[in-house]
Design an enzyme around this catalytic site. Structure first.
Site, PDB file in Angstrom:
ATOM      1  CB  CYS A 187      -4.420   3.174  -1.580  1.00 16.22           C
ATOM      2  SG  CYS A 187      -5.234   4.430  -1.417  1.00 16.22           S
TER       3      CYS A 187
ATOM      4  CG  HIS B  82      -1.816   1.077   1.732  1.00 14.86           C
ATOM      5  ND1 HIS B  82      -1.636   2.532   1.331  1.00 14.86           N
ATOM      6  CD2 HIS B  82      -3.032   0.795   1.503  1.00 14.86           C
ATOM      7  CE1 HIS B  82      -2.460   2.621   2.018  1.00 14.86           C
ATOM      8  NE2 HIS B  82      -4.051   2.466   1.153  1.00 14.86           N
TER       9      HIS B  82
ATOM     10  CD  GLN C 121      -6.834  -4.867   4.306  1.00 14.57           C
ATOM     11  OE1 GLN C 121      -7.760  -5.808   4.835  1.00 14.57           O
ATOM     12  NE2 GLN C 121      -7.091  -3.448   3.967  1.00 14.57           N
TER      13      GLN C 121
ATOM     14  CE  LYS D 247      -7.345   0.278   6.399  1.00 10.31           C
ATOM     15  NZ  LYS D 247      -8.149   0.071   4.961  1.00 10.31           N
TER      16      LYS D 247
ATOM     17  CG  ASP E 111       0.634  -2.674   6.184  1.00 10.62           C
ATOM     18  OD1 ASP E 111      -0.294  -2.835   6.659  1.00 10.62           O
ATOM     19  OD2 ASP E 111       0.614  -2.308   5.811  1.00 10.62           O
TER      20      ASP E 111
HETATM   21  N1  PMP Z   1      -1.606  -0.711   4.965  1.00 12.08           N
HETATM   22  C1  PMP Z   1      -2.477  -1.628   4.151  1.00 12.08           C
HETATM   23  C2  PMP Z   1      -2.455  -2.878   3.381  1.00 12.08           C
HETATM   24  C3  PMP Z   1      -4.092  -0.548   3.804  1.00 12.08           C
HETATM   25  O1  PMP Z   1      -5.230  -1.850   3.608  1.00 12.08           O
HETATM   26  C4  PMP Z   1      -4.118   0.449   4.370  1.00 12.08           C
HETATM   27  C5  PMP Z   1      -5.821   1.101   4.236  1.00 12.08           C
HETATM   28  N2  PMP Z   1      -6.402   0.990   2.718  1.00 12.08           N
HETATM   29  C6  PMP Z   1      -3.239   1.037   5.095  1.00 12.08           C
HETATM   30  C7  PMP Z   1      -1.848   0.649   5.251  1.00 12.08           C
HETATM   31  C8  PMP Z   1      -2.931   2.326   5.374  1.00 12.08           C
HETATM   32  O2  PMP Z   1      -4.198   2.669   6.038  1.00 12.08           O
HETATM   33  P1  PMP Z   1      -4.473   3.855   7.278  1.00 12.08           P
HETATM   34  O3  PMP Z   1      -4.903   4.554   6.032  1.00 12.08           O
HETATM   35  O4  PMP Z   1      -5.638   3.036   7.921  1.00 12.08           O
HETATM   36  O5  PMP Z   1      -3.819   4.363   8.322  1.00 12.08           O
END
Ligand code: PMP
Length: 408
Positions: free
Chosen positions: A366, A125, A205, A228, A202
């Site tokens: 993203c 991401h 997910q 999430k 990270d």
């Molecule tokens: N890493 C991953 C794998 C994500 O799915 C996301 C959110 N889509 C993020 C980072 C960023 O998370 P946040 O916007 O809650 O900071």
């Protein structure tokens, strides 16, 4: 824990009874954010109705009580991820801020210099790319990338040269939000440890879908977002090994993170306060505590088993849709399935599905480098949560044939 009963679980989520465009909501955008169970909503209401005060400050009853609830939530998170100490759990704004905190700490703390390498993966991401690019920019370090295959798996062929004596950190996702790929973390972490290189995972997910044990995982940092993981927005977690958190400099300065302040010199407090400058998101922390308690009551093994069934059912049903191509067919997948319909723009598909009450995400998720690598402008993504059902997958399949009649 009781056996997993999806109907009973659905009843815990008030939003699932609402209609969208006159149709029952079919919420398949869980990778973007999950819905909140009543346990979290009630906890937030109770906090603001009965307990609100600033924490870590006052001698008065409410402040001390609020501090206790906030710190109790930290211990819930500690149990949820299997951390050794509660002080290794730092509350942040979310995954993004957690990664920025570590990347900034590596840059400012002297852990990165010209010629050093930062290793990320092709599946990241943007939140696990851009902060490292920024750290590289100010230190002269170089960003390197573990490549991926056409199927959307990481390609570890060259891992031994990618992790070398110049590597200062490996930052890699547990599960891709764009393709659902569960990465081979055990291999990556073993290779990094063999070279004494720290690893950041990270887990944005990961935590909604599977039990996490940071000690068994063997990484040095693990980050995730409350929103999430069935908790409130605006709060997230950085877990770090105490030895690393001790070494990293603070991210922000202000109240609550200091030991002694003079205009000449300030000393910082210990963990986790050193990384929590200013009034924290007390309600958020307490709400997240309620969310992870709810999940631990359900049992993450039960959640994982329910979702594994759902994902394989969805893969089979989607695979039978005419003109549908999967974007990414990873060896191991959790929650998210990305696909395209022949000749139909993802946005058009998403718009028709929305009219049918079905919430999916369309676009790049993203993760522009993932899309570029696979040569697609974007995808339609269905992502599942613990309350989704096979019947909802069937509604999605019907919706897709409607899309095909309209645009095909
Ligand atoms: N890493 C991953 C794998 C994500 O799915 C996301 C959110 N889509 C993020 C980072 C960023 O998370 P946040 O916007 O809650 O900071």
């Amino acid at each position: 824990t009781a056996p997993f009963d999806v109907d009973r679980v659905r009843a815990d989520f008030p939003i699932l009874t609402r209609e969208v465009h006159g149709k029952p909501l079919v919420y398949l955008d869980n990778a973007a954010t999950t819905q909140k169970p009543r346990a979290v909503l009630d906890r937030l209401a109770r906090y603001y109705s009965h307990e609100n005060a600033n924490v870590h400050r006052g001698v008065h009853f409410l402040s001390a009580d609020g501090t206790e609830h906030y710190e109790e939530a930290r211990r819930s998170v500690q149990r949820f991820v299997g951390a050794e100490h509660a002080r290794e759990v730092v509350f942040t704004r979310g995954t993004t801020e957690s990664i920025n905190l570590v990347a900034h700490g590596f840059a400012r703390g002297g852990f990165l210099a010209s010629g050093d390498e930062i290793l990320v993966s092709a599946l990241e991401h943007h939140a696990n790319v851009v902060p490292w690019q920024m750290a590289a920019e100010v230190t002269g370090a170089t960003l390197r990338v573990i490549p991926m295959t056409d199927r959307g798996d990481l390609d570890l062929t060259d891992l031994d040269s990618l992790i070398n004596e110049r590597t200062r950190i490996v930052a890699v996702t547990h599960t891709s939000n764009a393709l659902g790929t569960v990465t081979p973390l055990a291999k990556i972490i073993a290779a990094a440890r063999a070279m004494d290189v720290p690893v950041l995972v990270d887990g944005a997910q990961a935590t909604p879908h599977a039990a996490v044990d940071v000690q068994a995982l063997g990484a040095d940092f693990f980050v995730f977002s409350s929103h999430k993981t069935y908790g409130p927005t605006g709060i997230g977690v950085l877990w770090g090994r105490e030895a690393w958190l001790d070494k990293l400099p603070p991210y922000q300065g202000g109240g609550d993170m200091i030991e002694n302040v003079t205009f000449e010199k300030t000393t910082y407090t210990g963990l986790p306060g050193k990384f929590e400058a200013g009034t924290p998101h007390v309600a958020g922390g307490i709400g997240l505590g309620a969310a992870v308690e709810y999940l631990m009551d359900l049992g993450m093994e039960n959640v994982a088993a329910h979702e594994a069934d759902l994902v394989s059912y969805a893969e089979a049903q989607l695979g039978a849709v005419e003109g549908l191509t999967f974007v990414g067919t990873p060896e191991a997948r959790a929650s998210a399935i990305s696909f395209l319909l022949d000749g139909i723009h993802p946005y058009d598909a998403g718009t028709v599905l929305d009219r049918l009450g079905i919430a999916v995400r369309t676009g790049q998720h993203c993760a522009q480098p993932v899309m570029d690598r696979l040569g697609v402008p974007g995808t339609v993504r269905a992502s599942f949560g613990l309350y989704n059902t096979r019947a909802e997958v069937d509604v999605l399949i019907d919706g897709l044939s409607r899309v095909r009649t309209l645009f095909g």
